[in-house]
Design a protein around this motif. Structure first.
Motif, mmCIF file in Angstrom:
data_model
loop_
_atom_site.group_PDB
_atom_site.id
_atom_site.type_symbol
_atom_site.label_atom_id
_atom_site.label_comp_id
_atom_site.label_asym_id
_atom_site.label_seq_id
_atom_site.Cartn_x
_atom_site.Cartn_y
_atom_site.Cartn_z
ATOM 1 N N TRP A 103 0.816 -1.219 0.000
ATOM 2 C CA TRP A 103 0.000 0.000 0.000
ATOM 3 C C TRP A 103 0.844 1.261 0.000
ATOM 4 C CZ3 TRP A 103 -5.368 -0.150 0.074
ATOM 5 C CH2 TRP A 103 -5.941 -1.401 0.303
ATOM 6 N N VAL A 104 2.044 1.099 0.458
ATOM 7 C CA VAL A 104 2.856 2.285 0.729
ATOM 8 C C VAL A 104 3.590 2.723 -0.530
ATOM 9 C CG1 VAL A 104 4.759 3.140 2.131
ATOM 10 C CG2 VAL A 104 3.093 1.583 3.107
ATOM 11 N N ARG A 105 3.649 4.017 -0.759
ATOM 12 C CA ARG A 105 4.298 4.536 -1.959
ATOM 13 C C ARG A 105 5.802 4.633 -1.787
ATOM 14 N NH1 ARG A 105 0.754 8.750 -4.638
ATOM 15 N NH2 ARG A 105 -1.267 8.393 -3.684
ATOM 16 N N TRP A 106 6.470 4.725 -2.940
ATOM 17 C CA TRP A 106 7.892 5.016 -2.924
ATOM 18 C C TRP A 106 8.109 6.414 -2.360
ATOM 19 C CZ3 TRP A 106 10.693 0.912 -3.674
ATOM 20 C CH2 TRP A 106 10.287 -0.074 -4.564
ATOM 21 N N LYS A 107 9.265 6.666 -1.879
ATOM 22 C CA LYS A 107 9.710 7.969 -1.382
ATOM 23 C C LYS A 107 9.045 8.393 -0.083
ATOM 24 C CE LYS A 107 11.290 11.414 -4.070
ATOM 25 N NZ LYS A 107 11.304 12.342 -5.214
ATOM 26 N N GLN A 108 7.750 8.669 -0.159
ATOM 27 C CA GLN A 108 7.090 8.969 1.108
ATOM 28 C C GLN A 108 5.597 8.712 1.025
ATOM 29 O OE1 GLN A 108 6.943 12.967 2.392
ATOM 30 N NE2 GLN A 108 6.937 13.816 0.358
#
Lengths: 657, 190
Positions: free
Chosen positions: A411-416
């Motif tokens: 679920w979590v995006r790259w970078k932030q």
């Protein structure tokens, strides 16, 4: 005659592998394009002759040529033909040849599918593979030749194949496993080639990814098949034993899993470089360590081949050269490589970093658990052994945070990533997981605070989260229907593999908690009730197989008076090897296995039987299968087959050198 | 510092190779029982049939005997009972150490001495009774101290209570004649 042809072919393989090791690497340092171009035909030639050698060995087995020591010791004329074929890689010598063949096969595959690579890189990779291959072929040729004859005195009948290996799972298990082990040699060669040139960018990672995935795919299948084989063949319904050799295959798997995740970071974000390279080196290094452990007799295990310190020493020196050399190169080259990409604390990079930490901790635990007895003894502290409880407990503690993170990761995006937008979908997933876990458990068993509940919760969390994440991504394409074809194959692959992990966790937890096991004494006509199933022993009679005798028992199983199935359990006595084998009767359903093994005859015509009802045990292998399928899907991803940059890169590559 | 860090894998690997190298030249199968040539570990175990009677190492001294670890749940142990009973007739003193399996509180019935005694009695009547008496190692503590890895296992204990031999696996005529009888003779006449 054919056998001598095989020997000759193996000699050619050796010559070709030496050429492959020298010529392209020489070409890469002297910028000689013609030498570099030779790599490909050499790789194909190597594979062709390895194939001939293996075919000759299979021929010797199928024709009962007992003048060949290897055949005499591992086959017999009464062995069914399909086991004669598998007997050709059942022994140390034969399996080494299989290993050589697999390595030649991978090398040929790399040669075939590396058109997109710069010529220089291509030559280096193939050269390194040739170097590894030369080491193994020499080992096969000089230290454990499968074609040795015992003329003029040869036996008229062979000693037969170890009955444990006479099983379908065993036909498939070693080739798959070796494909996996050896497959990591490709990622290893890519890493070394990159270390030599000092180029590790996203492009490099994209080239390595499919190879690492393919190796991981085979290793997963191999381990799964091995577990399935043990379950069927060892007769007491266990599916994982933490045996040193099992561990030796599990370690490269864990590191390989870390590698395919870390490669994603390197490809997408151009960071984690030194880490990824180290993992690529480690995955193959651990495969080699595994080969050493199995073949040197350093550890005692059911899998071990006959002990021979000479062979062990050769492998150890080889290990030292290959792994030591590559780690030295790593130490010298890697410190100049820097990653520039920046990322926040809550980002996919960090979560994948967490994934790697957990997988490597798991690997370290397996490593220490496997080798600690050796360390302990060699330090003069006496013999000890480390058993299942240690591993089980450690993996219990590790898998909880691992599964929690796994549900979160995709679920979590790259970078932030902002925390708030994820709160709603993830709490919905958590609620659904809770509901499903409780629902399933209360419909099957009672809900208790035990391992099964924990496994169900974690499994449901990971599984539902993976599914929901795919739905979310599909929605982002406008509508789900439109999205289905647009989403990358590798994304589906990831989801499927994660679901596979969920299925596996559920299977392990349910089986561990709710297996019911009883040892009963039965006369013909007796009925024993286990977990609500009534097992009636209807008949026991003598067996007469091709190369075995023994007894067979027939059972009828009823549940609440309803006929469920008929079971047929055997206790075989293999005449030539004089060993007794239990062929368990298994009735498999997704929700449970009925597992009956015939123990021994008791006085008064009675028989001792072990009856087990194992809920969800299928899910363990189903999980493994889903993971492998996931890898297959990911391999099908289009982006691994783009051929746009070919020509520029080829020219640039040679010019660099 | 950063430079050194990248050599850590190499150093770790070299250390591992050292161990593997030395492991190569020692036999992993040689598993000397840690208790060999030492006095029996201290214990106080109840007699299986007369639980009021407590056996200690002191009480067992005075005669060389075989200490046989077994259980009715173990098929190989049951198989060797017949031959051991024959040995008893020939004058070999055999003491049984009854190895009670751990119980799973969820599935197994709680431990019941009467049932166990009955089981054992039945087994010994059927197969032959080699034992002078049996000690019940209910917590498996003595077995653990002796380094028992499975059943059946047999120890030769001399008259002074020193462990003199450790045999893993069953005792059959071949094993007895070729391995254990000479040891038994040797330690019977000190």
């Amino acid at each position: 005659m054919i056998v001598e042809a095989g020997q000759l072919a193996l000699t050619f393989v050796f010559a070709l592998s030496l050429l492959l090791a020298v010529v392209p690497l020489l070409g890469s340092f002297t910028a000689n394009q013609r030498l570099l171009l030779l790599a490909k035909p050499l790789a194909f030639g190597q594979f062709a002759f390895a194939l001939v050698a293996m075919a000759a060995l299979v021929y010797a087995f199928c024709n009962n040529d007992f003048t060949v020591i290897n055949v005499a010791q591992n086959s017999s004329s009464t062995l069914p033909w399909y086991y004669q074929v598998t007997a050709s890689f059942g022994s140390h010598e034969g399996s080494m040849l299989l290993w050589v063949l697999m390595l030649a096969f991978w090398t040929a595959l790399v040669a075939q599918f590396s058109k997109a690579l710069p010529l220089l890189l291509q030559g280096r990779i193939l050269g390194i593979l040739g170097l590894i291959s030369a080491g193994f072929v020499a080992f096969s040729l000089f230290m454990s030749n499968p074609f040795l004859r015992s003329l003029p005195f040869f036996p008229v009948e062979g000693r037969d194949l170890n009955p444990l290996l006479q099983d379908f799972g065993m036909i498939m298990h070693p080739p798959m496993l070796y494909m996996g082990y050896v497959g990591f040699a490709v990622a290893f060669a890519f890493a070394i080639a990159a270390l030599m040139s000092g180029r590790f960018d996203s492009v490099w990672a994209r080239w390595v990814r499919p190879w690492a995935l393919a190796a991981w795919l085979f290793l997963t299948l191999g381990i799964m098949l091995g577990s399935w084989w043990a379950y069927n063949e060892l007769g007491w319904g266990g599916w994982w034993f933490w045996d040193p050799v099992e561990n030796a295959s599990f370690m490269p798997w864990l590191v390989g899993t870390a590698l395919i995740h870390s490669l994603a970071v390197t490809e997408k974000r151009g960071t984690f470089k030194s880490w990824t390279v180290l993992l690529a080196l480690a995955a193959f290094a651990l495969s080699l360590v595994g080969a050493f452990l199995v073949r040197s007799g350093v550890l005692v295990s059911v899998h071990s081949f006959a002990t021979d310190p000479g062979r062990g020493l050769y492998l150890l020196v080889f290990l030292l050269l290959v792994v030591g050399g590559s780690l030295l190169l790593y130490g010298r080259r890697m410190n100049s490589v820097r990653s520039q990409a920046r990322y926040q604390l809550f980002s996919r990079e960090m979560l994948l970093w967490g994934n790697n930490i957990f997988l490597l901790t798991a690997c370290l635990i397996v490593f220490l658990g496997t080798l600690f007895p050796l360390f302990h003894k060699e330090l003069g502290l006496g013999s000890i052994s480390i058993g299942e409880p240690f591993f089980n407990q450690m993996f219990y503690y590790l898998s909880i945070p691992f599964a929690l993170l796994l549900g979160l990761g995709p679920w979590v995006r790259w970078k932030q990533q902002q925390v708030m937008p994820l709160m709603r979908p993830l709490s919905l997933v958590a609620i659904a997981a809770l509901a499903i876990a409780l629902g399933v458990l209360s419909s099957m068993q009672s809900v208790q605070a035990n391992l099964a509940l924990l496994g169900m919760l974690l499994g449901a969390w990971v599984g539902i989260s993976a599914l929901a994440e795919v739905v979310l991504r599909l929605r982002q394409f406008g509508s789900i229907g439109k999205g289905i074809t647009k989403l990358n194959a590798s994304h589906y692959g990831m989801t499927l593999a994660h679901i596979g992990f969920a299925v596996l966790v559920i299977g392990v937890a349910m089986t561990k908690t709710y297996t019911t096991e009883r040892d009963v004494r039965m006369l013909e006509g007796d009925t024993a009730t286990v977990a609500g199933y009534e097992f009636t022993l209807t008949d026991v009679y003598d067996l007469n197989g091709a190369n075995y005798g023994g007894q067979a028992a027939e059972l009828d199983v009823r549940q609440n008076g309803q006929f469920v199935t008929h079971l047929h359990a055997e206790k075989r006595f293999y005449r030539i090897q004089r060993t007794v084998m239990t062929e368990s009767a298994v009735h498999a359903r997704l929700s449970r296995d009925l597992y009956v093994s015939l123990a021994e005859e008791l006085p008064g015509g009675a028989w001792a039987l072990r009856i087990q009802v194992k809920p969800f045990v299928r899910w363990i292998w189903l999980g493994g299968l889903l993971m492998a399928l996931g890898a297959l899907l990911a391999l099908a991803d289009k982006r691994y087959r783009r051929k746009t940059t070919t020509t520029d890169a080829t020219v640039a590559g040679v010019a660099d050198a | 510092m950063r430079k050194v860090l990248f050599y850590v894998p190499l150093v770790a690997f070299l250390a591992l190779t050292l161990f593997l190298l030395s492991g190569l030249f020692s036999d992993p199968r040689e598993r000397e029982s840690a208790s060999l040539n030492k006095a029996l570990p201290d214990f106080a175990l109840a007699d299986l049939m007369q639980p009021k009677k407590i056996w200690t190492p002191e009480k067992l001294k005075g005669e060389t005997y075989l200490l046989n670890v077994w259980g009715t749940w173990c098929p190989t142990c049951n198989a060797e009972l017949g031959y051991l009973a024959e040995l008893r007739k020939q004058g070999v003193k055999i003491v049984g150490l009854y190895y009670e399996l751990p119980r799973d509180p969820t599935f197994d019935a709680p431990f019941n001495l009467a049932v166990l005694q009955q089981d054992v009695q039945q087994k010994l009547t059927q197969q032959g009774d080699p034992y002078q008496f049996n000690m019940l190692d209910i917590k498996r503590s003595l077995s653990l101290d002796l380094g028992v890895s499975g059943a059946p296992e047999t120890f030769i204990i001399d008259a002074n209570g020193i462990v003199r031999a450790h045999h893993i696996g069953d005792i059959n005529p071949v094993v007895w004649r070729s391995k254990l009888a000479p040891l038994y003779q040797q330690w019977r006449t000190p």
